[in-house]
Motif scaffolding. Structure first.
Motif, PDB file in Angstrom:
ATOM      1  N   GLY A 141       2.398   1.871  -3.179  1.00 43.08           N
ATOM      2  CA  GLY A 141       1.289   2.169  -4.346  1.00 43.08           C
ATOM      3  C   GLY A 141       0.992   3.610  -4.036  1.00 43.08           C
ATOM      4  N   ILE A 150      -9.295  -0.247   3.279  1.00 42.73           N
ATOM      5  CA  ILE A 150      -8.562   0.976   2.405  1.00 42.73           C
ATOM      6  C   ILE A 150      -7.225   0.204   1.820  1.00 42.73           C
ATOM      7  CG2 ILE A 150      -7.709   3.220   3.019  1.00 42.73           C
ATOM      8  CD1 ILE A 150     -10.197   3.433   4.553  1.00 42.73           C
ATOM      9  N   GLY A 151      -7.045   0.604   0.680  1.00 47.02           N
ATOM     10  CA  GLY A 151      -6.194   0.056   0.018  1.00 47.02           C
ATOM     11  C   GLY A 151      -6.083   0.426  -1.557  1.00 47.02           C
ATOM     12  N   VAL A 152      -4.923  -0.202  -2.330  1.00 50.98           N
ATOM     13  CA  VAL A 152      -4.934   0.051  -3.615  1.00 50.98           C
ATOM     14  C   VAL A 152      -4.640  -1.309  -4.283  1.00 50.98           C
ATOM     15  CG1 VAL A 152      -4.385   2.362  -3.702  1.00 50.98           C
ATOM     16  CG2 VAL A 152      -2.540   0.650  -3.431  1.00 50.98           C
ATOM     17  N   PHE A 153      -4.916  -1.318  -5.671  1.00 54.35           N
ATOM     18  CA  PHE A 153      -4.281  -2.556  -6.518  1.00 54.35           C
ATOM     19  C   PHE A 153      -2.774  -1.855  -6.949  1.00 54.35           C
ATOM     20  CE2 PHE A 153      -8.653  -3.407  -6.734  1.00 54.35           C
ATOM     21  CZ  PHE A 153      -8.710  -5.053  -6.701  1.00 54.35           C
ATOM     22  N   LYS A 171      -3.365  -6.870  -4.538  1.00 58.61           N
ATOM     23  CA  LYS A 171      -4.111  -6.442  -3.544  1.00 58.61           C
ATOM     24  C   LYS A 171      -3.441  -5.706  -2.508  1.00 58.61           C
ATOM     25  CE  LYS A 171      -8.780  -8.409  -3.915  1.00 58.61           C
ATOM     26  NZ  LYS A 171      -9.707  -9.089  -3.087  1.00 58.61           N
ATOM     27  N   THR A 172      -3.379  -4.701  -2.030  1.00 64.28           N
ATOM     28  CA  THR A 172      -2.631  -4.220  -0.959  1.00 64.28           C
ATOM     29  C   THR A 172      -3.637  -3.531  -0.081  1.00 64.28           C
ATOM     30  OG1 THR A 172      -2.015  -2.068  -1.572  1.00 64.28           O
ATOM     31  CG2 THR A 172      -0.949  -3.620  -2.443  1.00 64.28           C
ATOM     32  N   GLY A 173      -3.213  -3.056   1.343  1.00 62.40           N
ATOM     33  CA  GLY A 173      -4.187  -2.407   2.153  1.00 62.40           C
ATOM     34  C   GLY A 173      -4.060  -2.454   3.607  1.00 62.40           C
ATOM     35  N   PHE A 230       0.837  -1.141  -0.052  1.00 58.02           N
ATOM     36  CA  PHE A 230      -0.087  -0.070   0.041  1.00 58.02           C
ATOM     37  C   PHE A 230       0.722   1.387  -0.103  1.00 58.02           C
ATOM     38  CE2 PHE A 230      -3.895   2.403   2.405  1.00 58.02           C
ATOM     39  CZ  PHE A 230      -3.980   2.883   1.272  1.00 58.02           C
TER      40      PHE A 230
END
Lengths: 374, 374
Positions: free
Chosen positions: B123, B161-164, B149-151, B120
């Motif tokens: 990212g 809450i996170g982003v690819f 997948k991160t978060g 994350f």
């Protein structure tokens, strides 16, 4: 009966992330209908600041309700200091607390600060939600609403934390600009003129002729904003993740940012668009000095920006500027100062900007030493 | 002289975001060379936790130094509670404080928590930096290291809450798994078996024959991890942003997550992979109940997972489970409970999982009521 100027729509082409920017009067009052037509059943969290809320939040909430759109507002403090982690957490919590799903939208009602912060939250809650911008400053309408850059500041610098997250829709209400302080409108205008200077010489010529109408409102203003959005959209479509051509958008920004930093980001002395105005004149003058462009072009840029009331000289900034060494530090971000090559956006003439990655730091130093007094 | 099992490399095909997962022994000691060969001149921030640091940080730092890679480590507290905003800020500050640029890398040395948090940060710092994973748990090697997948967690729920953000390289050192507690290895194994159950029946058959070798280490372990990564990579390549087929990866997870929630995410009672093991058995049994699959398949799944030492029954969980109503609430995330349709991953047999979006909540309720005692 006054004639209603028609709306213009700019399509930002980014494959499956493409979206429309609708530009025209009365769009806040029509936001509910515009959004409901495109996204039936959507729910929203509206993020704004105290100043904008006082002027426009009721109108937007009413418009959303009329469109049958459930919306939960969050009002933050105005100002750059809101672009920080604590406030990001607040926005994320608000969106999650409202039980919005991935297809629901974060709506940013405000200027660049609100847009950058809300867009970042939309980009990370549930790993990416819909995002709708209702920009209320000229700068936000022509600059931050196009391109998907979102983020917050860090103690290490501005905009260092964020994501690329494209909006699903931008509603640029040109009426709201009438409520802006003239200084803020002018600062935004510097970015409008920038698009002409990058690669649309005919647009710069048009602005020289029609800038008074742009300031006055109506069809010319809509035209100018739409052209600016289109210009930025074209650059962004060619380089979404900022790996090359997008750097052209930084015309005037290397000098401009250095001046902003040199004045401690004190908006009473210099706001961003003013720094860009001075920076664009310096970029043209430096290009002339390097025999890349005619001094006449630099003079023409200076004349126009000065005519609309923007500062165009370092001497126009109130108070003392730090030594040129310090300016160079800001330019080089502490690296390669006075030695080695710097990257600048230079130009071969009006509308012929290009990325120069071999600018000698000592040339820049000498140039600034000379210019700071003039 | 022992024979060295060869390495396997799985390519995750995601266009310009494609990357390699290298799987094999001794990769931490070779990390510097592997990274330097792919990314000459790169600088790194290494993020890890106290437990992993004690076992592997010196070895990784030495390996990076040998490869000529400058690296700055940050050691966080172990555990799920580290996946929160405060720690994210700490990681971002560390990366920026080390003056890393966009092309430099955040290196995650650890399990899923460290991978999700560091990814994350990678990212969002400078809107996306390079990211390298050195996963040290079986679960992280076969699951969280593939897919981007991160978060972090929120007070509203896990991973909200996170982003690819795809890694640039994953180095899965199979030797480090020897230092894992057996219970953690088993829990990761549940996710390995999952890939067979989704769409690789021959792999599930192979695991039934060879699971002891997978647990023992060596070539069979490398094979199992590579097959799991390839299986997940295939699903992710078809559906990077989780709009459809990627849901298949949730086989066993709807029931599993409900059981994790029902035990308050208390790892002493149930860890994620164990919840998935029970959930996969339940998904097969429920599919049989719905006459979608043969009860023999469900029995086969239960037999294998039980043989490796995983819990396969709700009754295997220590302590009381809450009432079925509460379980249903966790399943439906407070929505559509006991009425209306739920989405589940069901199956037509071993390796024939599918997304069922019309599962009746009352059928699930009756099924759980029955199963909880057995």
């Amino acid at each position: 009966m006054t004639q209603t100027p028609s709306h213009e729509t700019v399509r930002v082409n980014l494959g499956e992330r493409s979206y429309d920017i609708v530009i025209g009067p009365g769009l806040i009052a029509r936001a509910g209908a515009e959004i409901a037509a495109r996204k039936p059943g959507i729910r929203c969290a509206v993020i704004t600041d105290r100043n904008v809320a006082a002027a426009h939040l009721d109108s937007l909430m009413e418009s959303l309700a009329t469109g049958g759109i459930e919306a939960v507002p969050l009002v933050l403090e105005p100002g750059e200091k809101t672009k920080r982690f604590d406030e990001l957490v607040k926005v994320c919590d608000h969106v999650l607390g409202a039980r919005l799903e991935r297809g629901d939208a974060v709506v940013a009602l405000g200027g660049g600060v609100i847009g950058d912060l809300s867009g970042f939250a939309a980009g990370i809650v549930r790993r990416g939600m819909s995002f709708i911008q209702v920009p209320t400053s000229l700068l936000a309408q022509v600059d931050s609403s196009v391109g998907g850059k979102t983020g917050i500041n860090s103690s290490h610098g501005k905009n260092l934390i964020g994501v690329f997250h494209q909006p699903d829709l931008v509603l640029a209400d040109t009426d709201v600009l009438d409520t802006l302080p003239i200084r803020e409108f002018r600062a935004g205008y510097a970015e409008v003129a920038k698009y002409g200077l990058i690669d649309r010489p005919e647009f710069f010529g048009w602005l020289e002729q029609n800038w008074r109408d742009v300031f006055a409102g109506g069809a010319a203003r809509i035209r100018a904003i739409a052209t600016g959005c289109q210009a930025k959209a074209d650059v962004v479509a060619a380089d979404e993740r900022e790996k090359g051509a997008r750097a052209l958008l930084n015309l005037g920004h290397t000098f401009g940012h250095a001046l902003e930093a040199a004045t401690d980001y004190d908006g009473r002395r210099l706001v961003h668009g003013e720094g860009v105005a001075i920076g664009m004149v310096l970029a043209h003058e430096f290009s002339a000095r390097m025999n890349l462009a005619s001094p006449d072009d630099a003079a023409r840029v200076q004349r126009h920006l000065s005519e609309v009331g923007l500062p165009t000289r370092m001497a126009d900034i109130e108070g003392e500027l730090p030594a040129t060494d310090i300016l160079m530090k800001h330019i080089g971000q502490d690296k390669k100062v006075r030695r080695g090559a710097l990257t600048f956006i230079l130009t071969r003439g009006i509308g012929e900007a290009f990325v120069a990655d071999d600018v000698q730091a000592d040339e820049v130093f000498r140039f600034l030493e000379e210019k700071r007094g003039s």
